[in-house]
Design an enzyme around this catalytic site. Structure first.
Site, short mmCIF file in Angstrom:
data_model
loop_
_atom_site.label_atom_id
_atom_site.label_comp_id
_atom_site.label_asym_id
_atom_site.label_seq_id
_atom_site.Cartn_x
_atom_site.Cartn_y
_atom_site.Cartn_z
CE LYS A 117 8.20 -15.17 23.52
NZ LYS A 117 7.35 -14.79 22.36
CB THR A 127 7.78 -15.65 18.73
OG1 THR A 127 7.83 -16.45 19.92
CG2 THR A 127 6.76 -14.55 18.90
NE ARG A 129 12.45 -9.24 19.21
CZ ARG A 129 12.71 -9.79 20.39
NH1 ARG A 129 13.93 -10.20 20.67
NH2 ARG A 129 11.77 -9.94 21.29
CG ASP A 182 0.63 -17.66 21.27
OD1 ASP A 182 1.80 -18.04 21.05
OD2 ASP A 182 0.35 -16.47 21.56
CD GLU A 188 3.58 -4.35 -0.46
OE1 GLU A 188 2.62 -4.23 -1.23
OE2 GLU A 188 4.04 -3.41 0.20
CE1 TYR A 226 7.87 -3.07 0.78
CE2 TYR A 226 9.32 -1.32 0.00
CZ TYR A 226 8.38 -1.80 0.91
OH TYR A 226 7.98 -1.01 1.94
N1 DSN Z 1 6.85 -10.79 25.70
C1 DSN Z 1 6.84 -12.23 25.65
C2 DSN Z 1 7.23 -12.84 26.93
O1 DSN Z 1 8.16 -12.33 27.53
O2 DSN Z 1 6.67 -13.83 27.35
C3 DSN Z 1 5.54 -12.75 25.18
O3 DSN Z 1 5.31 -12.28 23.92
#
Ligand code: DSN
Length: 417
Positions: free
Chosen positions: A227, A224, A233, A198, A54, A52
Site C-alpha cells: 500500500k 502489508t 504484495r 495493523d 520452509e 523451497y
Molecule cells: N483490501 C484492503 C483495502 O482496500 O483497504 C484492506 O486489506
C-alpha cells in the site's frame, strides 16, 4: 522484459499488456493501491521463485538455502531498522495471513479482543463474523463517535475497562485521521491487554515520517507491503517484545503457511531499502499534502467528508450527502466509466448495505507515486465532481474518460515496459 512470455503464451502476455494500458490510462484512487517500482517488479520476477525454504534462516527443512537465508535476513534487518523494532517476520503472504499468525501468538481460541467495526473502517480480520477473526475469538467491537466520526479514546478506554480484552486491535482501512498509538497504549495498559497495531494503510506514512511512530507503543504490529509502502504484495509482522517472537514465527510457519515466497521476500527487502531513502520522506509528505488539497476541493463541490477532512492518505466521501440520488455503488460505477478508479465504502452508521454503501473512499498513494501534485488534485476533484453530476450520461462519462487519459499521459507510467 516479457519477450519469452510474448512468444510462449501470447494470451497471458496480452492480458498483462491490457492491464498495463488500463493502469496507464486511468486514475488510480483506490487508497490501498500503489505502483511498485521497477526494481520491486524485477525482484518479484527473479529466480528466487524457484526455491523451497520452509523454516527460517539457519533452520530450514530443505537444502540449498544459503542464498535464500541471506535474502530473508537482509529483509528482516531492513524491516526492523525501518520501523525501529527488534523483531520481524517477513514471510506472511498477505495482511490477513499476518493477522492470523499474530492473533495465534497473542490469543487462545475463545479469548476476547476489541477492534473497530468493519462498517466503520475496520478490516474483516478485525472481528467480522464472516472472517476467522470473528469465528475463533470473541469480539467486542468499538465504534467511532457518532458526531465527530473519529475515534473517541475516552469511550474506548471505558469499554476496554469493562470488557477487559486480551488484545486491543488498532488499525483501519477507512479511517482518515491520525491514529494516536500512545493513547491506545494507555488503554491497553489500563485494562491489561496486548496492543496489536495493523498499520497496513499508513505504514508508508509512518516509515516516511508523515504519521506518528508505532514502534514505541505496540506489542505486535502487522502491515502489508504493497500500500503506502509501495512494495510487492505481501505482509510482515513486527514486535519489540522478545516474548512474542517465537510464537509469531510458529504462527506463520508451520502454523498457517508452508514455504515462503522468496522472490517476494527479496522484493520486500528492496521496498524497505527504498523506504529508508530521503526521497521516500518527500513522497510520504506529498501523499498527505495531496490528500488534504483533494479533500478540500471535493468538499468545496458540496460533498460531506466523513470526519470533515483527512490527516493521512485517504478521504471518505459521503456521496449521498449531495442529495442527488447518489450512493456508493452508483458513484463507483459512474466513476469507473469515466476512468476514475475508486471503491464504494460504508460510512460510519451507514444505512446502506455494504455492497451499496453511502460512501466513496479515495486515496493519494498511487497518484503521488505517479508524480501528481497539488494542482493536479484540483483537476482530479473537478473530474470527480463532473462525473457525479452526470452519473448516467454515457457520452459525458466517455468525454471525461478522455480527459482523464490526457491528464495521465502527462505522467508516464513504466516507460521501460
Ligand atoms: N483490501 C484492503 C483495502 O482496500 O483497504 C484492506 O486489506
Amino acid at each position: 522484459m516479457f519477450d519469452n512470455l510474448k512468444k510462449k503464451d501470447p494470451a497471458v502476455y496480452e492480458l498483462t499488456q491490457k492491464e498495463l494500458q488500463r493502469q496507464r490510462n486511468t486514475l488510480a484512487l483506490i487508497a490501498s493501491e500503489n505502483y511498485a517500482p521497477m526494481e520491486v517488479l524485477e525482484a518479484s520476477a527473479s529466480v528466487l521463485t524457484n526455491k523451497y525454504s520452509e523454516g527460517y534462516p539457519g533452520k530450514r527443512y530443505y537444502a540449498g538455502n544459503e542464498v535464500i537465508d541471506q535474502v530473508e535476513t537482509l529483509a528482516i534487518e531492513r524491516a526492523k531498522k525501518l520501523f525501529g523494532m527488534g523483531y520481524a517476520n517477513v514471510q506472511p503472504h498477505s495482511g490477513s495471513s499476518a493477522n492470523f499468525a499474530a492473533y495465534r501468538a497473542l490469543m487462545k481460541e475463545g479469548d476476547t479482543f476489541m477492534g473497530l467495526r468493519l462498517d466503520q473502517g475496520g478490516h474483516l480480520t478485525h472481528g467480522s463474523p464472516v472472517n476467522f477473526s470473528g469465528q475463533i475469538y470473541k469480539v467486542e467491537s468499538y465504534a467511532v463517535d457518532k458526531e465527530t466520526e473519529m475515534l473517541d479514546y475516552d469511550a474506548i478506554m471505558k469499554q476496554a475497562l469493562q470488557v477487559k480484552p486480551k488484545v486491543i486491535v488498532c488499525g483501519y482501512t477507512a479511517y482518515p485521521r491520525t491514529v494516536y498509538f500512545d493513547k491506545f497504549r494507555a488503554i491497553a495498559d489500563a485494562c491489561g491487554a496486548f496492543l496489536f497495531c495493523d498499520i497496513a494503510h499508513i505504514a508508508g506514512l509512518i516509515a516516511g515520517g508523515a504519521h506518528m511512530q508505532v514502534g514505541p507503543y505496540a506489542d505486535v504490529v502487522t502491515t502489508t507491503t504493497h500500500k503506502t509502502l509501495r512494495g510487492p504484495r505481501g505482509a510482515i509482522i513486527l514486535s519489540n517484545k522478545e516474548e512474542h517472537a517465537k510464537a509469531i514465527d510458529k504462527g506463520v510457519f508451520p502454523g498457517s503457511q508452508g514455504g515462503p515466497l522468496d522472490h517476494i521476500t527479496a522484493a520486500k527487502a528492496v521496498c524497505f531499502h527504498n523506504a529508508m531513502q530521503p526521497e521516500f520522506r518527500t513522497y510520504a509528505a506529498q501523499i498527505v499534502k495531496n490528500a488534504k488539497v483533494l479533500a478540500e476541493e471535493v468538499q468545496s463541490l458540496g460533498f460531506r467528508l466523513v470526519s470533515g477532512g483527512t490527516d493521512n492518505h485517504l478521504i471518505l466521501i459521503d456521496v449521498k450527502s449531495k442529495g442527488t440520488g447518489l450512493n456508493g455503488k452508483i458513484a463507483q460505477d459512474a466513476l469507473e466509466k469515466a476512468g476514475i478508479i475508486c471503491n464504494k465504502n460504508t460510512i460510519p452508521y451507514d444505512t446502506e448495505k455494504p455492497f451499496v454503501g453511502s460512501g466513496i473512499r479515495i486515496g493519494t498513494p498511487a497518484v503521488t507515486t505517479r508524480g501528481l501534485k497539488e494542482s493536479e488534485m484540483k483537476e482530479i476533484a473537478r473530474l470527480f465532481g463532473k462525473t457525479l453530476e452526470h452519473p448516467s450520461d454515457e457520452a459525458m462519462l466517455a468525454k471525461i474518460k478522455g480527459e482523464v487519459k490526457s491528464l495521465m499521459d502527462r505522467f508516464p507510467l513504466y516507460p521501460e515496459l
